[in-house]
Scaffold this motif. Structure first.
Motif, PDB file in Angstrom:
ATOM      1  N   SER A 229      47.314  20.199  42.145  1.00 58.05           N
ATOM      2  CA  SER A 229      46.633  20.578  40.906  1.00 58.05           C
ATOM      3  C   SER A 229      46.722  22.084  40.681  1.00 58.05           C
ATOM      4  CB  SER A 229      45.158  20.152  40.954  1.00 58.05           C
ATOM      5  OG  SER A 229      44.510  20.683  42.103  1.00 58.05           O
ATOM      6  N   GLU A 230      47.488  22.776  41.521  1.00 65.35           N
ATOM      7  CA  GLU A 230      47.648  24.221  41.391  1.00 65.35           C
ATOM      8  C   GLU A 230      49.126  24.569  41.420  1.00 65.35           C
ATOM      9  OE1 GLU A 230      43.557  26.064  43.216  1.00 65.35           O
ATOM     10  OE2 GLU A 230      45.152  25.641  44.639  1.00 65.35           O
ATOM     11  N   GLU A 231      49.526  25.500  40.582  1.00 61.52           N
ATOM     12  CA  GLU A 231      50.923  25.908  40.527  1.00 61.52           C
ATOM     13  C   GLU A 231      51.346  26.552  41.840  1.00 61.52           C
ATOM     14  OE1 GLU A 231      51.291  28.423  37.131  1.00 61.52           O
ATOM     15  OE2 GLU A 231      51.306  26.751  35.703  1.00 61.52           O
ATOM     16  N   GLY A 232      52.581  26.284  42.242  1.00 62.04           N
ATOM     17  CA  GLY A 232      53.094  26.859  43.474  1.00 62.04           C
ATOM     18  C   GLY A 232      52.520  26.244  44.724  1.00 62.04           C
ATOM     19  N   HIS A 233      52.048  25.014  44.619  1.00 60.98           N
ATOM     20  CA  HIS A 233      51.514  24.275  45.767  1.00 60.98           C
ATOM     21  C   HIS A 233      52.203  22.918  45.816  1.00 60.98           C
ATOM     22  CE1 HIS A 233      47.526  26.568  46.438  1.00 60.98           C
ATOM     23  NE2 HIS A 233      48.255  27.260  45.574  1.00 60.98           N
ATOM     24  N   VAL A 234      52.320  22.349  47.021  1.00 60.97           N
ATOM     25  CA  VAL A 234      52.793  20.976  47.179  1.00 60.97           C
ATOM     26  C   VAL A 234      51.741  20.199  47.966  1.00 60.97           C
ATOM     27  CG1 VAL A 234      54.431  19.501  48.402  1.00 60.97           C
ATOM     28  CG2 VAL A 234      55.271  21.327  46.942  1.00 60.97           C
ATOM     29  N   VAL A 235      51.310  19.069  47.397  1.00 57.22           N
ATOM     30  CA  VAL A 235      50.308  18.190  47.998  1.00 57.22           C
ATOM     31  C   VAL A 235      50.833  16.758  47.899  1.00 57.22           C
ATOM     32  CG1 VAL A 235      47.934  17.339  47.877  1.00 57.22           C
ATOM     33  CG2 VAL A 235      48.441  19.727  47.284  1.00 57.22           C
ATOM     34  N   SER A 236      50.679  15.993  48.956  1.00 57.31           N
ATOM     35  CA  SER A 236      51.089  14.592  48.939  1.00 57.31           C
ATOM     36  C   SER A 236      49.871  13.683  48.941  1.00 57.31           C
ATOM     37  CB  SER A 236      51.980  14.269  50.146  1.00 57.31           C
ATOM     38  OG  SER A 236      51.241  14.392  51.356  1.00 57.31           O
ATOM     39  N   ASN A 237      50.058  12.493  48.375  1.00 52.00           N
ATOM     40  CA  ASN A 237      49.026  11.464  48.392  1.00 52.00           C
ATOM     41  C   ASN A 237      49.737  10.111  48.370  1.00 52.00           C
ATOM     42  OD1 ASN A 237      46.479  10.339  48.417  1.00 52.00           O
ATOM     43  ND2 ASN A 237      46.069  10.666  46.252  1.00 52.00           N
ATOM     44  N   GLY A 238      48.996   9.030  48.534  1.00 46.38           N
ATOM     45  CA  GLY A 238      49.587   7.706  48.516  1.00 46.38           C
ATOM     46  C   GLY A 238      49.105   6.894  47.337  1.00 46.38           C
ATOM     47  N   MET A 239      49.960   5.991  46.854  1.00 41.19           N
ATOM     48  CA  MET A 239      49.629   5.160  45.698  1.00 41.19           C
ATOM     49  C   MET A 239      50.265   3.786  45.876  1.00 41.19           C
ATOM     50  SD  MET A 239      50.450   5.958  41.666  1.00 41.19           S
ATOM     51  CE  MET A 239      52.127   5.300  41.639  1.00 41.19           C
ATOM     52  N   SER A 240      49.585   2.741  45.405  1.00 45.71           N
ATOM     53  CA  SER A 240      50.149   1.388  45.375  1.00 45.71           C
ATOM     54  C   SER A 240      49.800   0.736  44.051  1.00 45.71           C
ATOM     55  CB  SER A 240      49.586   0.509  46.499  1.00 45.71           C
ATOM     56  OG  SER A 240      49.962   0.948  47.767  1.00 45.71           O
ATOM     57  N   GLN A 241      50.664  -0.146  43.617  1.00 42.87           N
ATOM     58  CA  GLN A 241      50.325  -1.009  42.493  1.00 42.87           C
ATOM     59  C   GLN A 241      49.585  -2.243  43.032  1.00 42.87           C
ATOM     60  OE1 GLN A 241      50.515   0.168  39.686  1.00 42.87           O
ATOM     61  NE2 GLN A 241      51.990   1.823  39.971  1.00 42.87           N
ATOM     62  N   TYR A 242      49.048  -3.026  42.132  1.00 40.82           N
ATOM     63  CA  TYR A 242      48.297  -4.214  42.538  1.00 40.82           C
ATOM     64  C   TYR A 242      49.158  -5.154  43.383  1.00 40.82           C
ATOM     65  CZ  TYR A 242      45.750  -8.611  42.119  1.00 40.82           C
ATOM     66  OH  TYR A 242      45.089  -9.791  42.396  1.00 40.82           O
ATOM     67  N   SER A 243      50.444  -5.261  43.050  1.00 43.28           N
ATOM     68  CA  SER A 243      51.337  -6.184  43.753  1.00 43.28           C
ATOM     69  C   SER A 243      51.680  -5.721  45.164  1.00 43.28           C
ATOM     70  CB  SER A 243      52.638  -6.352  42.967  1.00 43.28           C
ATOM     71  OG  SER A 243      53.298  -5.098  42.835  1.00 43.28           O
ATOM     72  N   ARG A 244      51.597  -4.432  45.414  1.00 43.14           N
ATOM     73  CA  ARG A 244      51.949  -3.850  46.719  1.00 43.14           C
ATOM     74  C   ARG A 244      53.323  -4.330  47.193  1.00 43.14           C
ATOM     75  NH1 ARG A 244      46.261  -4.312  50.209  1.00 43.14           N
ATOM     76  NH2 ARG A 244      45.331  -2.367  49.443  1.00 43.14           N
ATOM     77  N   ASN A 245      54.291  -4.269  46.315  1.00 42.84           N
ATOM     78  CA  ASN A 245      55.599  -4.837  46.656  1.00 42.84           C
ATOM     79  C   ASN A 245      56.711  -3.798  46.741  1.00 42.84           C
ATOM     80  OD1 ASN A 245      55.932  -4.201  43.987  1.00 42.84           O
ATOM     81  ND2 ASN A 245      56.426  -6.268  43.292  1.00 42.84           N
ATOM     82  N   GLU A 246      56.365  -2.510  46.859  1.00 42.05           N
ATOM     83  CA  GLU A 246      57.405  -1.506  47.079  1.00 42.05           C
ATOM     84  C   GLU A 246      57.928  -1.607  48.520  1.00 42.05           C
ATOM     85  OE1 GLU A 246      58.672   0.388  44.771  1.00 42.05           O
ATOM     86  OE2 GLU A 246      57.248  -0.176  43.188  1.00 42.05           O
ATOM     87  N   ARG A 247      59.059  -0.961  48.774  1.00 40.86           N
ATOM     88  CA  ARG A 247      59.744  -1.116  50.058  1.00 40.86           C
ATOM     89  C   ARG A 247      58.960  -0.535  51.234  1.00 40.86           C
ATOM     90  NH1 ARG A 247      65.744   1.189  50.386  1.00 40.86           N
ATOM     91  NH2 ARG A 247      65.970  -0.503  48.873  1.00 40.86           N
ATOM     92  N   ASN A 248      58.308   0.601  51.019  1.00 37.75           N
ATOM     93  CA  ASN A 248      57.694   1.316  52.143  1.00 37.75           C
ATOM     94  C   ASN A 248      56.184   1.142  52.202  1.00 37.75           C
ATOM     95  OD1 ASN A 248      60.207   2.296  52.775  1.00 37.75           O
ATOM     96  ND2 ASN A 248      59.839   4.378  52.056  1.00 37.75           N
ATOM     97  N   ALA A 249      55.668   1.235  53.415  1.00 45.00           N
ATOM     98  CA  ALA A 249      54.247   1.450  53.652  1.00 45.00           C
ATOM     99  C   ALA A 249      54.047   2.937  53.901  1.00 45.00           C
ATOM    100  CB  ALA A 249      53.776   0.659  54.869  1.00 45.00           C
ATOM    101  N   ASN A 250      52.904   3.481  53.461  1.00 40.50           N
ATOM    102  CA  ASN A 250      52.634   4.882  53.773  1.00 40.50           C
ATOM    103  C   ASN A 250      51.160   5.091  54.072  1.00 40.50           C
ATOM    104  OD1 ASN A 250      51.161   6.432  51.411  1.00 40.50           O
ATOM    105  ND2 ASN A 250      52.626   5.064  50.392  1.00 40.50           N
ATOM    106  N   ALA A 251      50.891   6.107  54.848  1.00 40.83           N
ATOM    107  CA  ALA A 251      49.513   6.472  55.167  1.00 40.83           C
ATOM    108  C   ALA A 251      49.480   7.942  55.543  1.00 40.83           C
ATOM    109  CB  ALA A 251      48.970   5.627  56.322  1.00 40.83           C
ATOM    110  N   ALA A 252      48.328   8.549  55.346  1.00 35.77           N
ATOM    111  CA  ALA A 252      48.137   9.902  55.864  1.00 35.77           C
ATOM    112  C   ALA A 252      47.917   9.814  57.370  1.00 35.77           C
ATOM    113  CB  ALA A 252      46.941  10.564  55.200  1.00 35.77           C
ATOM    114  N   ILE A 253      48.550  10.730  58.100  1.00 34.46           N
ATOM    115  CA  ILE A 253      48.277  10.911  59.527  1.00 34.46           C
ATOM    116  C   ILE A 253      47.737  12.320  59.665  1.00 34.46           C
ATOM    117  CG2 ILE A 253      49.249  10.988  61.852  1.00 34.46           C
ATOM    118  CD1 ILE A 253      49.140   8.210  60.653  1.00 34.46           C
ATOM    119  N   VAL A 254      46.437  12.418  59.922  1.00 37.48           N
ATOM    120  CA  VAL A 254      45.764  13.708  59.797  1.00 37.48           C
ATOM    121  C   VAL A 254      44.928  14.015  61.032  1.00 37.48           C
ATOM    122  CG1 VAL A 254      45.727  13.722  57.276  1.00 37.48           C
ATOM    123  CG2 VAL A 254      43.886  12.566  58.517  1.00 37.48           C
TER     124      VAL A 254
END
Length: 546
Positions: A353-378
């Motif tokens: 939400s700020e210029e000159g920054h990179v932030v990652s997050n995860g998103m899924s659709q209701y079907s959850r049918n994309e190829r990859n699984a993802n999660a934060a490891i923190v």
């Protein structure tokens, strides 16, 4: 009616099997059973080749009272509780009985429910959202993902629906909910168009596309009830009278032209990324404390691998859907590493939400049918150890990581990525394996270890092999790490008293995730209901004293 819990059946059971289980547990004949329905369902996959379904059922029979007496000592057979939402107070009979319209700052899940409850009670709230309505906001968010153009007030973090709009849409929480506020949240979502199954499955989710339409419907409900929602309305300053808040002043460049809106009941539900608002709170001496948060990376694996490792030969079963996981490891250096916001069959998204920054997050659709699984490891960050003193120091730590990730990615909103094998072996990545990163607008292969403090790298490098023992393949060499995961939760807490008001600013009601009182859509909605009730009780008291 009767509430039956811990009704356990094989994964491949039939509807007739479920009815027979009811008859057997209650020791009644079929003609004595009037009806039964599923209140909640889930599964136990600890033995992946012997997965069990677990049900909570509501049952009506010809002899409910007699059965309750017979099974008085059985904790799994009780009377069905009343989960209907009821406000504890006497509401005004007419909307015109008060003139102080409450203000809600922020229109994420928490602000949404504060506004909805206040509107349902007849208090005509004014909701101020710095971002845009969800339709325009979606367009702006895709502008970053496709065209590398960031809109600083309209993105994954800001705008109608809040950060939860572009997520997996998880609707479960570990909060204590004795008043059934969580049920109220789910019921309102269903009325707004969410799938009815969210009322019954143990880990409900909605997905981004369904969330968008649902939020639009809830907005219209608030308007129909007399509420007002103003987008592009960025609160710049609080109007104070001694130790009490009396209104807000909007940013002059906004559509409202720097307008001042007066109210002595103001809910602050701005989310965990409203950093300029937190800075303004500090300038105006509104009390805050630093709180723990976490930083790390997103990790991606093939969803098929996660399904197989979690469900074995049952992978692909319609009752199970895409497999998720929840992992934690306590490290030798005293830190803890855990998975967070796991998105089955989803994508990693650009969430700055700020210029000159990179932030990652995860998103899924209701079907959850994309190829990859993802999660934060923190890994956990602790104020006493890592940034003592200024409550805003945690934000500066987040910013340093995000700025460094922007530079490492090529200063074009690419995310820096590294293969797990290379990260564990402390060498930069130069080529991808079989796992294709899903982050848009693009990625840059590099060495992620330069982003995090040494203790964090040490902890994550210890945790990944430990997680691999729980889920075979978790530490596979070509799994992809994407940086930077920094917005796990608010790095501060705006302290409030037992009336839900700021401990040193009367009339200000800190709420939700940004204030440190929630961690997800459901818990934010529940906190919104609590805050709305507290505001309503205060306004009712004012009315009675007039």
């Amino acid at each position: 009616m009767l509430r039956l819990t811990q009704v356990i059946l094989p994964l491949d059971h039939t509807d007739d099997d479920l009815q027979q289980a009811v008859l057997t547990l209650l020791n009644i004949n079929e003609e004595d059973l009037l009806s039964f329905s599923v209140f909640k369902s889930g599964y136990d996959a600890r033995k992946r080749e012997q997965i069990k379904m677990i049900y909570t059922l509501d049952v009506d029979t010809l002899s409910n009272t007699e059965l309750l007496e017979r099974f008085a000592g059985n904790q799994n057979i009780k009377a069905t509780p009343d989960t209907t939402y009821q406000f504890v107070g006497e509401l005004p009979t007419e909307q015109t009985t008060h003139t102080d319209r409450p203000i809600v700052i922020g229109f994420g899940p928490c602000g949404l429910f504060i506004g909805l409850i206040l509107a349902q009670m007849g208090f005509n709230p004014i909701i101020l959202e710095r971002g845009k309505d969800v339709k325009r906001r979606t367009k702006d968010t895709w502008d970053l993902w496709r065209n590398r153009k960031l809109h600083v007030d309209s993105n994954v973090q800001f705008g109608e629906g809040g950060a939860g709009t572009f997520s997996d849409g998880k609707l479960y929480s570990q909060i204590k909910d004795r008043k059934h506020y969580g049920r109220k949240v789910l019921n309102e979502f269903v009325q707004a168009g969410a799938p009815e199954e969210i009322l019954t499955i143990s880990k409900p989710h909605i997905g981004t596309f369904k969330l968008v339409k649902m939020i639009q419907n809830m907005r219209q409900t608030i308007i129909d009830l007399g509420g007002e929602i103003r987008f592009d309305s960025h609160v710049e300053e609080f109007v104070m009278d001694g130790d009490a808040v009396k209104g807000v002043r909007l940013r002059g460049s906004d559509s409202q032209g720097g307008q001042t809106i007066m109210s002595n009941h103001i809910a602050l539900a701005v989310g965990h990324s409203a950093r300029d608002t937190f800075e303004q709170l500090q300038k105006q001496n509104i009390y805050m404390e630093a709180k723990p948060f976490s930083v790390g990376f997103r990790i991606e694996h093939p969803q098929s691998m996660i399904d197989k490792e979690r469900f074995g030969t049952n992978a692909g079963n319609e009752r199970l859907g895409a497999a998720d996981y929840k992992l934690v490891h306590h490290c030798k250096n005293g830190r803890s590493v855990y998975s967070f916001c796991m998105c089955p069959g989803g994508t990693v998204v650009a969430a700055t939400s700020e210029e000159g920054h990179v932030v990652s997050n995860g998103m899924s659709q209701y079907s959850r049918n994309e190829r990859n699984a993802n999660a934060a490891i923190v890994v956990g960050i602790e104020p006493a150890k890592d940034y003592p003193g200024d409550p805003l120091a945690g934000i500066e730590l987040q910013r340093r990581i995000e700025k460094a990730a922007y530079v490492l990615g090529g200063e074009n909103y690419n995310a820096p990525v590294q293969l797990v094998g290379d990260y564990l072996n402390k060498k930069p990545s130069t080529e991808l394996g079989d796992v294709t990163p899903s982050y848009q607008p693009g990625v840059t292969l590099t060495d992620l270890s330069v982003l995090l403090p040494d203790f964090a790298n040490e902890a994550i490098r210890e945790a990944i092999p430990a997680f691999d023992k729980k889920i075979k393949g978790f530490g596979r060499k070509d799994a992809v790490l994407t940086a930077a995961e920094t917005r796990t939760s608010s790095p501060l807490c705006i302290k409030r008293d037992d009336t839900y008001q700021s401990i040193n600013t009367k009339g200000l009601y800190p709420a939700g995730e940004g204030a440190g009182y929630a961690g997800g859509i459901l818990s934010a909605g529940v906190d919104g209901i609590r805050v709305a009730e507290a505001m309503a009780l205060s306004m009712l008291k004012q009315i009675s004293e007039q």
